[in-house]
Design a protein around this motif. Structure first.
Motif, PDB file in Angstrom:
ATOM      1  N   TRP A 258      62.837 -24.084 -32.475  1.00 20.19           N
ATOM      2  CA  TRP A 258      62.266 -23.850 -31.354  1.00 20.19           C
ATOM      3  C   TRP A 258      61.981 -24.946 -30.396  1.00 20.19           C
ATOM      4  CZ3 TRP A 258      57.725 -26.269 -30.989  1.00 20.19           C
ATOM      5  CH2 TRP A 258      56.957 -26.721 -32.027  1.00 20.19           C
TER       6      TRP A 258
ATOM      7  N   ASP B  29      59.197 -26.105 -26.858  1.00 21.06           N
ATOM      8  CA  ASP B  29      58.230 -25.752 -25.952  1.00 21.06           C
ATOM      9  C   ASP B  29      57.837 -26.987 -24.984  1.00 21.06           C
ATOM     10  OD1 ASP B  29      56.343 -27.650 -26.930  1.00 21.06           O
ATOM     11  OD2 ASP B  29      55.050 -26.216 -28.279  1.00 21.06           O
ATOM     12  N   PRO B  30      57.041 -26.835 -24.113  1.00 19.74           N
ATOM     13  CA  PRO B  30      56.772 -27.973 -23.080  1.00 19.74           C
ATOM     14  C   PRO B  30      56.773 -29.292 -23.520  1.00 19.74           C
ATOM     15  CG  PRO B  30      55.629 -26.165 -22.273  1.00 19.74           C
ATOM     16  CD  PRO B  30      56.092 -25.730 -23.682  1.00 19.74           C
ATOM     17  N   ASN B  31      55.865 -29.367 -24.870  1.00 19.84           N
ATOM     18  CA  ASN B  31      55.756 -30.667 -25.381  1.00 19.84           C
ATOM     19  C   ASN B  31      56.483 -30.931 -26.425  1.00 19.84           C
ATOM     20  OD1 ASN B  31      53.596 -30.430 -23.709  1.00 19.84           O
ATOM     21  ND2 ASN B  31      52.140 -29.567 -25.288  1.00 19.84           N
ATOM     22  N   CYS B  32      57.273 -30.036 -27.321  1.00 22.35           N
ATOM     23  CA  CYS B  32      57.844 -30.646 -28.693  1.00 22.35           C
ATOM     24  C   CYS B  32      59.093 -29.675 -28.813  1.00 22.35           C
ATOM     25  CB  CYS B  32      57.189 -30.332 -29.605  1.00 22.35           C
ATOM     26  SG  CYS B  32      55.299 -31.207 -29.600  1.00 22.35           S
ATOM     27  N   ILE B  33      59.921 -30.395 -29.585  1.00 20.01           N
ATOM     28  CA  ILE B  33      61.186 -29.614 -30.160  1.00 20.01           C
ATOM     29  C   ILE B  33      61.000 -29.672 -31.689  1.00 20.01           C
ATOM     30  CG2 ILE B  33      63.824 -29.805 -30.489  1.00 20.01           C
ATOM     31  CD1 ILE B  33      64.080 -30.669 -27.506  1.00 20.01           C
TER      32      ILE B  33
ATOM     33  N   ILE C 261      60.525 -30.001 -38.536  1.00 26.61           N
ATOM     34  CA  ILE C 261      59.879 -31.475 -38.129  1.00 26.61           C
ATOM     35  C   ILE C 261      59.671 -31.214 -36.567  1.00 26.61           C
ATOM     36  CG2 ILE C 261      62.295 -32.397 -37.904  1.00 26.61           C
ATOM     37  CD1 ILE C 261      61.386 -35.117 -38.185  1.00 26.61           C
ATOM     38  N   ILE C 262      58.464 -31.397 -36.177  1.00 27.72           N
ATOM     39  CA  ILE C 262      57.976 -31.269 -34.949  1.00 27.72           C
ATOM     40  C   ILE C 262      58.176 -32.621 -34.207  1.00 27.72           C
ATOM     41  CG2 ILE C 262      56.172 -30.665 -33.504  1.00 27.72           C
ATOM     42  CD1 ILE C 262      54.866 -28.941 -35.538  1.00 27.72           C
ATOM     43  N   ILE C 263      58.949 -32.512 -33.229  1.00 27.38           N
ATOM     44  CA  ILE C 263      59.241 -33.838 -32.573  1.00 27.38           C
ATOM     45  C   ILE C 263      58.720 -33.831 -31.140  1.00 27.38           C
ATOM     46  CG2 ILE C 263      61.267 -35.342 -31.559  1.00 27.38           C
ATOM     47  CD1 ILE C 263      62.839 -34.324 -34.037  1.00 27.38           C
ATOM     48  N   TRP C 264      57.830 -34.763 -30.685  1.00 25.94           N
ATOM     49  CA  TRP C 264      57.401 -34.822 -29.454  1.00 25.94           C
ATOM     50  C   TRP C 264      58.526 -35.302 -28.174  1.00 25.94           C
ATOM     51  CZ3 TRP C 264      54.068 -33.813 -33.198  1.00 25.94           C
ATOM     52  CH2 TRP C 264      52.892 -33.491 -32.827  1.00 25.94           C
ATOM     53  N   ARG C 265      58.593 -34.436 -27.373  1.00 22.07           N
ATOM     54  CA  ARG C 265      59.814 -34.771 -26.197  1.00 22.07           C
ATOM     55  C   ARG C 265      59.345 -36.086 -25.737  1.00 22.07           C
ATOM     56  NH1 ARG C 265      62.333 -30.254 -23.555  1.00 22.07           N
ATOM     57  NH2 ARG C 265      61.732 -28.379 -24.621  1.00 22.07           N
ATOM     58  N   GLN C 266      58.178 -36.450 -25.837  1.00 15.65           N
ATOM     59  CA  GLN C 266      58.000 -37.864 -25.229  1.00 15.65           C
ATOM     60  C   GLN C 266      58.937 -38.943 -25.709  1.00 15.65           C
ATOM     61  OE1 GLN C 266      54.131 -37.207 -25.563  1.00 15.65           O
ATOM     62  NE2 GLN C 266      53.989 -38.419 -27.795  1.00 15.65           N
ATOM     63  N   ALA C 267      59.038 -38.848 -27.155  1.00 23.16           N
ATOM     64  CA  ALA C 267      59.673 -39.629 -28.043  1.00 23.16           C
ATOM     65  C   ALA C 267      61.356 -39.510 -28.216  1.00 23.16           C
ATOM     66  CB  ALA C 267      59.044 -39.390 -29.496  1.00 23.16           C
ATOM     67  N   ILE C 268      61.814 -38.443 -27.290  1.00 21.43           N
ATOM     68  CA  ILE C 268      63.177 -38.215 -27.590  1.00 21.43           C
ATOM     69  C   ILE C 268      64.023 -39.005 -26.752  1.00 21.43           C
ATOM     70  CG2 ILE C 268      65.088 -36.793 -27.422  1.00 21.43           C
ATOM     71  CD1 ILE C 268      63.089 -34.446 -27.996  1.00 21.43           C
TER      72      ILE C 268
END
Lengths: 70, 70, 70, 70, 70, 70
Positions: A40, A42-46, A56-63
């Protein structure tokens, strides 16, 4: 859900990968490379399911980038 | 509390880990890996209890990924 | 002061450390580790007094984690 | 589409590269250097087609610079 | 000038260093250490005069900490 | 153009460098050092002309400091 613009090409492209259960490669700012299927977004994570189907919840800011695993 | 969208899948998933007292692994932008139980979360930080039950306040901006410790 | 949500657990926890003059450890994105007492906090920065009681203004964006020095 | 200011010189310059199918070089914060043609851009990402015409979605936050491949 | 909250302790402290022409030390996210006198500050940047009185415009996003040079 | 506060000292100083065709040095978060003349600036990027007069679009988020090349 907060203002998550699902009309954006980047959000739509990822939604396609979710629907197609496409295997993707994600490069993170720590130079980690993660391969798996997007579960899934959302605005903050993938959320990526790894080869053991663990989330594994990955923060968008780290992509850095996301691309299909050919 | 400022606009913290608790309907987001990422926030809900972490709330589940809090309720279940699930052990998780947190990768940070400095390549640190922290293992512990999420104590609370707010719009800016996630508080992890380490193996000595000491609270470590981690800034969301520094988080790369979070996943359950299998 | 701009919208600094003092009801957030992270802000309240740091305020407690300020009142208790608690020694804390701050990990920064450059991998620096700073030990000292939090003097004040605002929406952009946290001011730490080092062992010589000199003020060091640390930008919140550069903070990875903060934990009490046991 | 969310407020994506297409009048900005930086957005317009990239739009020109898209129209001209110009080969560009993208430096990322992980020091990766990517060469390819910009396929599309949105407020969060730029999509580059690599030499195999595979789409790589690059987060704007991870871009250091973009310049035409002479 | 855009909403630059001059009532913040961090902004006021830097303003004091400007008025007192205090020599300060600035640690940046690239691990650079810059010593000089703060010339001006705005919401995005801090301008430091180096030992040759040359202005160096430093982006606030790149600052880790600022402290007086004892 | 979106709200780009041209009254800010940092924006004005760069505008002066543009008008004076001043050679400047730009340090980026990847530790790259770029020398050239600022061609234009917008809220997201600064465009530098390198020694071959080729435009390099640099994202403001990746800039550490900018100073005149003496």
């Amino acid at each position: 859900m907060s203002d998550f613009d699902t009309s954006l090409p980047s959000v739509r492209q990822i939604q396609t990968y979710i629907t197609e259960k496409k295997e993707v490669e994600l490069k993170l700012i720590t130079n980690d490379l993660h391969v798996g299927k997007v579960f899934w977004q959302d605005p903050n994570c993938i959320c990526l399911l790894d080869q053991y189907d663990l989330p594994i919840i990955i923060w968008r800011q780290a992509i850095v980038y996301l691309k299909p695993k050919n």
